[in-house]
Design a protein around this motif. Structure first.
Motif, PDB file in Angstrom:
ATOM      1  N   THR A  66       5.473  33.550  63.699  1.00  0.00           N
ATOM      2  CA  THR A  66       6.710  33.989  63.013  1.00  0.00           C
ATOM      3  C   THR A  66       6.547  35.113  62.426  1.00  0.00           C
ATOM      4  N   LYS A  67       7.733  35.823  62.134  1.00  0.00           N
ATOM      5  CA  LYS A  67       7.857  37.478  61.568  1.00  0.00           C
ATOM      6  C   LYS A  67       7.122  37.116  60.157  1.00  0.00           C
ATOM      7  N   GLU A  68       7.389  35.902  59.306  1.00  0.00           N
ATOM      8  CA  GLU A  68       6.873  35.881  58.052  1.00  0.00           C
ATOM      9  C   GLU A  68       5.479  35.916  58.088  1.00  0.00           C
ATOM     10  N   GLU A  69       4.776  35.049  59.025  1.00  0.00           N
ATOM     11  CA  GLU A  69       3.322  35.224  59.264  1.00  0.00           C
ATOM     12  C   GLU A  69       2.756  36.382  59.732  1.00  0.00           C
ATOM     13  N   VAL A  70       3.300  37.326  60.900  1.00  0.00           N
ATOM     14  CA  VAL A  70       2.765  38.334  60.961  1.00  0.00           C
ATOM     15  C   VAL A  70       3.130  39.456  59.466  1.00  0.00           C
ATOM     16  N   GLY A  71       4.158  39.526  58.979  1.00  0.00           N
ATOM     17  CA  GLY A  71       4.080  40.307  57.766  1.00  0.00           C
ATOM     18  C   GLY A  71       3.081  40.071  56.763  1.00  0.00           C
ATOM     19  N   GLU A  72       2.946  38.842  56.634  1.00  0.00           N
ATOM     20  CA  GLU A  72       1.811  38.226  55.621  1.00  0.00           C
ATOM     21  C   GLU A  72       0.579  38.720  56.058  1.00  0.00           C
ATOM     22  N   LYS A  73       0.196  38.463  57.360  1.00  0.00           N
ATOM     23  CA  LYS A  73      -1.184  38.851  57.779  1.00  0.00           C
ATOM     24  C   LYS A  73      -1.460  40.240  57.676  1.00  0.00           C
ATOM     25  N   VAL A  74      -0.440  41.077  57.993  1.00  0.00           N
ATOM     26  CA  VAL A  74      -0.479  42.644  58.076  1.00  0.00           C
ATOM     27  C   VAL A  74      -0.860  43.003  56.759  1.00  0.00           C
ATOM     28  N   ASN A  75      -0.181  42.761  55.633  1.00  0.00           N
ATOM     29  CA  ASN A  75      -0.547  42.949  54.487  1.00  0.00           C
ATOM     30  C   ASN A  75      -1.990  42.755  54.059  1.00  0.00           C
ATOM     31  N   CYS A  76      -2.249  41.554  54.447  1.00  0.00           N
ATOM     32  CA  CYS A  76      -3.747  40.797  53.898  1.00  0.00           C
ATOM     33  C   CYS A  76      -4.728  41.841  54.675  1.00  0.00           C
TER      34      CYS A  76
END
Length: 493
Positions: free
Chosen positions: A422-432
């Motif tokens: 999901t886009k939410e998971e992509v955004g979260e993992k990129v920031n991590c």
């Protein structure tokens, strides 16, 4: 004047995919710098794509006489360049006709190899050593027919080779080719492999359909490798020590990686199948460590839905990025793959290019992380640069490579903890990946792995010592097979 017969002569056959051609090119240069005559063989289709990508005059695009090694050969290295047919016309779409193409590689290509090697054994000096990618199915037959030393060149982690090597054990234990569902418990019976989960096997070993052309190539190739005189691996002893040691008990195996261009700079030999976009001026305007590099390799495909979720996730992350987005990443027929309005939304912080020089880009101080498909070349290159990884495997060994990156070396994060992405998971993992406590730990671990790679290539490092032993043993085996006596000849780049 040196007698040309004083040189051992190796012919190198890379698999006709960019990720296999690149390390084979740098192996050829390494061998030539150690006094070997080398004949490097590309398929005409791969050669055509490389020449086309260099933006040479279109009238020259089909010219099979252009030598991609022309630059390095000026430094007195004896590298000869040959192209042969893979059995299909150059204009044949190998991606759209995947199965038909690989049937040709399996059944038709060996005849073209045989014809070429028959000529090379009459060359000056005569070819005495065959170095073929491990995925080829014909090396034993060709090596035996022409009395050549048989070297199997493996371009992926030794863990992947070992799993394929013991495919019969996976079959016997029901983790592969089971009539019912494959077993899902931990695999703990492969020599040299402590434990691995079925989800971390290569995609072809997780497949329900096991009679495809690729499976038939795998079955034959990994019986072939057991008959090789030597196995040469683009990996590092310290990173896979137990697995390498177990294989060395069966066959002479040498870990000589990472096999990079000299001084890890953009290669002087053209290997790219696409024209490279210059990203340097854009990167020069960005703060150190601020840009995420996104690339899913030269071969594997992704779904349109996943590409859209990744795009929207990058947008949500607010992180600056370079995204290498091949025009055929979804399919050769799909032209509109990004969400409407995406490119306008990210134009001030994102750069989307069809292809680039990966080594050049990830070496730039502005790059702070790598969102990757987990191809082995990409992993080795990113580790050399000390970059943490966000892992999005798509095909074949990439799932197993992810296990090494995330579980064993702890230098990366899984993207695909949940399916579908999901886009939410992509955004979260990129920031991590790019900032925060988890990012700091990944960077510390990546620096340790970087030091391991650098140490391996030091004059007294494991890869340098293994390479020297390999050269010594290959020369001795050639002398034994052919009754030749070589002068101790070493050229230098």
């Amino acid at each position: 004047m040196e007698n040309t017969h004083s040189r051992p002569h190796a012919v190198i056959f890379p698999y006709p995919l960019q990720g296999h051609v690149i390390p084979a090119v740098h192996l050829a240069i390494k061998l030539a710098s150690n006094g070997f005559t080398v004949t490097f063989v590309n398929t005409q289709a791969v050669h055509h794509q490389i020449i086309k990508s260099q933006s040479l005059d279109t009238a020259m695009e089909d010219n099979q006489d252009i030598n991609i090694f022309g630059g390095v050969c000026k430094s007195s290295l004896d590298i000869r360049y040959v192209t042969i047919s893979d059995g299909f016309p150059i204009g044949f779409n190998r991606s759209l006709n995947h199965d038909q193409f690989w049937e040709g590689v399996l059944h038709v290509f060996p005849a073209h190899v045989d014809e070429l090697v028959a000529k090379l054994v009459r060359s000056d000096p005569p070819v005495t050593c065959l170095i073929a990618d491990t995925f080829f199915v014909w090396p034993t037959m060709i090596a035996a027919k022409y009395n050549l030393v048989n070297v199997s060149f493996w371009t992926e982690p030794i863990l992947v080779l070992t799993l394929y090597y013991h495919i019969y054990l996976l079959r016997e234990n029901g983790h592969f080719a089971s009539h019912d569902n494959h077993r899902q418990d931990t695999i703990d019976y492969i020599p040299g492999v402590k434990a691995i989960e079925p989800k971390d096997l290569m995609s072809y070993l997780q497949a329900a359909e096991i009679t495809s052309v690729v499976h038939r190539i795998i079955y034959k190739a990994f019986e072939e490798v057991k008959r090789a005189d030597f196995i040469l691996c683009n990996t590092i002893q310290e990173l896979e020590s137990d697995t390498i040691s177990a294989l060395q008990e069966k066959q002479p195996t040498y870990a000589i990686g990472p096999i990079f261009p000299n001084r890890f700079t953009k290669s002087t030999v053209a290997t790219s199948l696409w024209s490279e976009f210059d990203c340097m001026s854009w990167l020069n305007t960005k703060p150190n460590g601020s840009i995420l590099y996104v690339s899913f390799g030269s071969y594997a495909h992704a779904s349109k839905r996943d590409i859209e979720e990744i795009a929207n996730g990058l947008s949500l992350s607010k992180v600056g990025f370079i995204w290498v987005l091949r025009p055929d990443i979804v399919s050769s027929d799909e032209t509109q793959i990004l969400p409407a309005g995406f490119e306008d939304e990210i134009k001030n912080r994102g750069l989307i290019v069809p292809w680039c020089s990966q080594i050049e880009v990830i070496s730039h101080p502005a790059i702070g992380g790598f969102f990757t498909h987990c191809g082995w070349n990409s992993i080795l290159e990113s580790m050399w640069c000390g970059l943490p990884l966000l892992c999005y495997p798509l095909l074949t060994d990439q799932f197993t490579n992810r296990k090494l990156v995330v579980d064993d070396w702890k230098v990366g994060l899984n993207l695909c903890d949940r399916f579908p992405i999901t886009k939410e998971e992509v955004g979260e993992k990129v920031n991590c990946l790019m900032s925060g406590k988890s990012s700091e730990e990944l960077r510390r671990n990546a620096k340790k792995v970087k030091n391991t790679l650098e140490s391996a290539l030091d004059r007294e490092g494991s890869s340098s010592r293994n390479y020297d032993r390999f050269i010594e043993n290959v020369r001795a085996t050639i002398q034994e097979k052919h009754g030749l006596c070589f002068k101790d000849s070493n050229a230098n780049l």
